[in-house]
Design a protein around this motif. Structure first.
Motif, short mmCIF file in Angstrom:
data_model
loop_
_atom_site.label_atom_id
_atom_site.label_comp_id
_atom_site.label_asym_id
_atom_site.label_seq_id
_atom_site.Cartn_x
_atom_site.Cartn_y
_atom_site.Cartn_z
N THR A 1 2.94 5.28 -14.37
CA THR A 1 1.48 5.27 -14.37
C THR A 1 0.94 6.67 -14.09
OG1 THR A 1 1.49 2.98 -13.56
CG2 THR A 1 -0.57 4.21 -13.33
N LEU A 2 -0.12 7.04 -14.80
CA LEU A 2 -0.77 8.32 -14.60
C LEU A 2 -2.24 8.08 -14.27
CD1 LEU A 2 1.22 8.57 -17.35
CD2 LEU A 2 0.70 10.97 -16.97
N TRP A 3 -2.75 8.86 -13.35
CA TRP A 3 -4.15 8.75 -12.96
C TRP A 3 -4.80 10.12 -13.08
CZ3 TRP A 3 -5.27 9.83 -7.26
CH2 TRP A 3 -6.64 9.96 -7.05
N ILE A 4 -5.90 10.19 -13.80
CA ILE A 4 -6.68 11.42 -13.91
C ILE A 4 -7.94 11.28 -13.08
CG2 ILE A 4 -8.01 12.91 -15.43
CD1 ILE A 4 -6.08 12.42 -17.63
N ASP A 5 -8.12 12.18 -12.13
CA ASP A 5 -9.31 12.25 -11.30
C ASP A 5 -10.20 13.35 -11.88
OD1 ASP A 5 -11.28 12.63 -9.44
OD2 ASP A 5 -9.96 12.63 -7.70
N PRO A 6 -11.20 13.00 -12.70
CA PRO A 6 -12.00 14.03 -13.37
C PRO A 6 -12.95 14.76 -12.43
CG PRO A 6 -12.88 11.86 -13.86
CD PRO A 6 -11.62 11.64 -13.07
N VAL A 7 -13.20 14.18 -11.25
CA VAL A 7 -14.11 14.82 -10.29
C VAL A 7 -13.38 15.91 -9.51
CG1 VAL A 7 -15.56 14.47 -8.27
CG2 VAL A 7 -15.51 12.74 -10.08
N ASN A 8 -12.24 15.57 -8.93
CA ASN A 8 -11.48 16.53 -8.13
C ASN A 8 -10.47 17.32 -8.95
OD1 ASN A 8 -12.63 15.79 -5.49
ND2 ASN A 8 -11.60 13.84 -5.86
N LYS A 9 -10.39 17.01 -10.26
CA LYS A 9 -9.52 17.74 -11.19
C LYS A 9 -8.05 17.64 -10.82
CE LYS A 9 -13.33 18.97 -13.14
NZ LYS A 9 -13.82 18.22 -14.33
N PHE A 10 -7.61 16.42 -10.49
CA PHE A 10 -6.21 16.16 -10.22
C PHE A 10 -5.65 15.21 -11.27
CE2 PHE A 10 -7.19 17.27 -5.70
CZ PHE A 10 -6.23 18.27 -5.57
N LEU A 11 -4.40 15.40 -11.59
CA LEU A 11 -3.63 14.46 -12.39
C LEU A 11 -2.46 14.03 -11.52
CD1 LEU A 11 -2.57 12.99 -14.90
CD2 LEU A 11 -1.69 15.17 -15.73
N VAL A 12 -2.36 12.73 -11.26
CA VAL A 12 -1.32 12.21 -10.37
C VAL A 12 -0.40 11.31 -11.17
CG1 VAL A 12 -0.85 10.92 -8.26
CG2 VAL A 12 -2.92 12.31 -8.42
N VAL A 13 0.91 11.54 -11.03
CA VAL A 13 1.92 10.80 -11.77
C VAL A 13 2.76 9.98 -10.80
CG1 VAL A 13 3.83 10.97 -13.42
CG2 VAL A 13 2.01 12.68 -13.44
N ASP A 14 2.99 8.73 -11.14
CA ASP A 14 3.80 7.84 -10.31
C ASP A 14 5.28 8.21 -10.47
OD1 ASP A 14 4.87 5.83 -8.77
OD2 ASP A 14 4.48 4.24 -10.21
N SER A 15 5.64 9.36 -9.94
CA SER A 15 7.02 9.85 -10.03
C SER A 15 7.30 10.74 -8.83
CB SER A 15 7.23 10.63 -11.32
OG SER A 15 8.51 11.24 -11.34
N GLY A 16 8.47 10.55 -8.22
CA GLY A 16 8.89 11.40 -7.12
C GLY A 16 9.74 12.56 -7.57
N SER A 17 9.83 12.74 -8.89
CA SER A 17 10.62 13.83 -9.46
C SER A 17 9.73 14.68 -10.34
CB SER A 17 11.78 13.26 -10.30
OG SER A 17 12.30 14.24 -11.17
N LEU A 18 9.67 15.97 -10.07
CA LEU A 18 8.83 16.86 -10.86
C LEU A 18 9.32 16.95 -12.30
CD1 LEU A 18 6.43 18.76 -10.94
CD2 LEU A 18 7.94 20.61 -10.17
N THR A 19 10.63 16.91 -12.49
CA THR A 19 11.18 16.97 -13.84
C THR A 19 10.73 15.77 -14.66
OG1 THR A 19 13.12 18.19 -13.07
CG2 THR A 19 13.29 17.08 -15.21
#
Length: 327
Positions: free
Chosen positions: A127-145
């Motif tokens: 799952t991916l979440w884009i926060d257009p207000v705070n300009k964050f993109l959060v990915v449901d992953s504990g691995s950066l790769t």
């Protein structure tokens, strides 16, 4: 909805594309299962689950999408056995004792092609979440790769939406202090940052070839032994923490969050779900609401976010990471 979190920063001028255009772009890349000889397939699926057909969900101004990946993993031993059988058959048929690298490569490709239809498939979704207000993109992953790969696919889709900014970029959030350095300070001083508490799980690892590791599980960390390990050179790689008695998680040395869990004080505040409500909107609103406050607090605890113009040239103790850009 989220069990882990990797944080990305998106451009200040980013705005969500029109819902209809985004939905059309996602539908063009919707998930299809692997074909008989296809090793991997990925595409977008409804965040609400199979009862929905909508691929781009907007909840309270937030955008949530989900990528599904299906793989046909082949055991290396099975491939090796199949190649060896082909080599033996080739030697018997030709009388040659030696088999060239080119022929071995062809045999390997043939073996994989013949084994794939019999391999079981495995599916996973992110799952991916884009926060257009705070300009964050959060990915449901504990691995950066792993997160990088998913974000790249999202950026590719966004680049196909008419009117989207060309060269849209997202980069992993970088902080003034590395997570490992910060965790070492908190443990050695036995003092958590403001708004956080240190829980009872930790991993310390020696940064050498031996990788000697000490783990504490359900054990108080306010002991001299922990500080002694750090003084001896061991580096914290994982630390369980709680934020404002609302969210518990494990922070890694790469500044990823794992084992994310909303605590009772948050869950008890949820209103009862209606009979016809799948609970998605409520869950999404609560989780994104908590993370929208937790993320800035966590970045502040790590010394603050590096200035965006400076982060590309200097990480000041944080791990350097590449920017991701849409084609």
């Amino acid at each position: 909805m989220f069990k882990a979190a990797s944080f990305f920063r998106i451009a200040d001028d980013f705005t969500l594309p029109p819902p209809e255009a985004l939905e059309e772009a996602l539908q063009a890349s919707h998930f299809l299962p692997c074909g008989a000889t296809q090793p991997e397939s990925s595409g977008w699926v409804p965040p609400r689950g199979n009862k929905s057909t909508v691929l781009a969900e907007k909840v309270g101004g937030q955008l949530i999408v989900r990528l599904c990946t299906e793989r046909r993993p082949l055991p290396a031993s099975a491939i090796k056995d199949a190649v060896e059988q082909r080599i033996e058959q080739y030697k018997q048929e030709t009388g040659h004792e030696r088999v060239g690298a080119k022929i071995k490569k062809e045999f390997k490709e043939e073996a994989i092609h013949s084994l794939l239809p019999r391999a079981f498939t495995k599916r996973s979704s992110t799952t991916l979440w884009i926060d257009p207000v705070n300009k964050f993109l959060v990915v449901d992953s504990g691995s950066l790769t792993g997160a990088d790969k998913v974000v790249s696919q999202l950026l590719e889709v966004l680049s196909q939406v008419p009117g989207s900014s060309p060269g849209l970029m997202a980069r992993p959030v970088q902080t003034t202090m590395s997570a490992a350095t910060a965790m070492a300070h908190w443990l050695a001083s036995q003092e958590a940052p403001v708004g956080f508490t240190i829980d009872r799980d930790c991993e310390l690892k020696m940064p050498d070839d031996q990788k000697s590791t000490v783990r504490y599980s359900r054990h108080t960390l306010e002991i001299d032994e922990v500080a002694e390990h750090i003084a001896a050179g061991k580096v914290p790689t994982q630390l369980a923490m709680t934020w404002n008695d609302r969210v518990s998680f494990v922070l890694t040395d790469a500044a990823q969050v794992r084992k994310l869990k909303l605590l009772d004080v948050v869950l008890d505040g949820m209103q009862d779900k209606g009979k016809d409500d799948d609970g998605f909107d409520a869950d999404a609103a609560i989780l994104t609401g908590e993370l929208a406050v937790l993320i800035p607090d966590l970045l502040e605890a790590l010394g603050g976010e590096l200035a965006r113009e400076a982060s590309a040239s200097s990480t000041n103790g944080a791990n350097p990471v590449p920017e991701l850009a849409a084609a």
